[in-house]
Design an enzyme around this catalytic site. Sequence first.
Site, PDB file in Angstrom:
ATOM      1  N   LEU A  48     -17.393   4.653  21.486  1.00 42.74           N
ATOM      2  CA  LEU A  48     -16.080   4.667  22.126  1.00 42.74           C
ATOM      3  C   LEU A  48     -16.167   4.980  23.616  1.00 42.74           C
ATOM      4  O   LEU A  48     -16.947   5.822  24.057  1.00 42.74           O
ATOM      5  CB  LEU A  48     -15.182   5.693  21.440  1.00 42.74           C
ATOM      6  CG  LEU A  48     -14.984   5.503  19.923  1.00 42.74           C
ATOM      7  CD1 LEU A  48     -14.030   6.557  19.388  1.00 42.74           C
ATOM      8  CD2 LEU A  48     -14.486   4.100  19.595  1.00 42.74           C
ATOM      9  N   HIS A  54     -11.141   2.321  24.552  1.00 48.02           N
ATOM     10  CA  HIS A  54     -10.701   2.707  23.219  1.00 48.02           C
ATOM     11  C   HIS A  54      -9.716   3.874  23.281  1.00 48.02           C
ATOM     12  O   HIS A  54      -8.723   3.907  22.546  1.00 48.02           O
ATOM     13  CB  HIS A  54     -11.901   3.126  22.370  1.00 48.02           C
ATOM     14  CG  HIS A  54     -12.912   2.049  22.151  1.00 48.02           C
ATOM     15  ND1 HIS A  54     -14.161   2.069  22.729  1.00 48.02           N
ATOM     16  CD2 HIS A  54     -12.861   0.902  21.414  1.00 48.02           C
ATOM     17  CE1 HIS A  54     -14.837   1.005  22.352  1.00 48.02           C
ATOM     18  NE2 HIS A  54     -14.079   0.274  21.568  1.00 48.02           N
ATOM     19  N   GLN A 105     -10.229 -13.161  20.779  1.00 52.36           N
ATOM     20  CA  GLN A 105     -10.130 -12.404  19.534  1.00 52.36           C
ATOM     21  C   GLN A 105      -8.699 -11.947  19.294  1.00 52.36           C
ATOM     22  O   GLN A 105      -8.178 -12.044  18.172  1.00 52.36           O
ATOM     23  CB  GLN A 105     -11.066 -11.204  19.585  1.00 52.36           C
ATOM     24  CG  GLN A 105     -10.912 -10.233  18.441  1.00 52.36           C
ATOM     25  CD  GLN A 105     -11.879  -9.075  18.558  1.00 52.36           C
ATOM     26  OE1 GLN A 105     -13.040  -9.197  18.201  1.00 52.36           O
ATOM     27  NE2 GLN A 105     -11.409  -7.945  19.085  1.00 52.36           N
ATOM     28  N   GLY A 111     -16.982   1.572  17.175  1.00 57.09           N
ATOM     29  CA  GLY A 111     -17.606   2.796  17.643  1.00 57.09           C
ATOM     30  C   GLY A 111     -18.127   2.685  19.060  1.00 57.09           C
ATOM     31  O   GLY A 111     -17.729   1.802  19.822  1.00 57.09           O
TER      32      GLY A 111
END
Length: 315
Positions: free
Chosen positions: A38, A42, A158, A36
Amino acid sequence: MSDNRLGVVRSVDALRSAVAGWRRGGQRVALVPTMGALHAGHIALLRRARALAGRTLVSVFVNPSQFAPGEDLARYPRDEAGDLAKLAAEGCHLVWMPSVADMYPEGFATRVIPGGAALGLEADFRPHFFGAVATVCCKLFSAAAPDLALFGEKDYQQLCVVRQMVRDLNLPLEIVAEPTVREADGLALSSRNAYLTPQQRAIAPTLHETLVEVAVKAAQIARGTGKDAPAPRPRPAQLVPDPGQPRSAPELAQIAALCADARQALEAAGFAKVDYVAVRQADTLRAVSERTTQPLRVLAAAWLGQTRLIDNVAA
């Protein structure tokens, strides 16, 4: 679907029902996992997802297991209404917003523990992090069953860990990487940038500038094209197959010195602490222990006040 006209689902059953309908229609499904808050990064992922698949799904879940005690779970930016408005404006087909109880019900006791690309760098400072990331991504992929999932290169380690997990566990999806989206002055977009004071925000672009300088010099050293590039060393024959874990061979001394100089430069620029500046092989995140023509990545994490910034660039 449930909740409202924006196409929001909150349960796994509702999610799977929606995806099953898409499948019956012969649609490819692209997932964009988010926490979230954003921003344009994103949105770039969502736009790429729409170009690659007929149906787009964005998950919004602030994963508590990614936050160690004392980290910023409680104050992490949250803006459900704003996020839904942005996603609706971009034509997202479905938003999945599970609760913590949905993701980690009572009795939850199974976790993914990654090695390989998950070792070192971030893990030296946040040892809990990649196990949490791998576990929640595995659950997201299992629930949504997408054909592809999109991740930004800004969180490069990641990205490598997720790719490794998908490959090692034979998960039936493709991981698509998108370049880091930056401000005009080079600062990588991040939800945590909202924490920066005006003075800290003025200093922050130095992180990217420093990494770009390191990348140029590291590439010259590794490829043997720099002014003082090291002479190649004989390499003994390999006696056993490489098991795929990071090797213990030390990195090239010139690269180690280059990273040490970069850490000092960041501290001199006003960063309160530098966790690491490192040059790694781009695909495995192993140290650069000998000359190579393979792609490299320069990664860093540094603090401005109470805000930890991470960034990386190709070399």
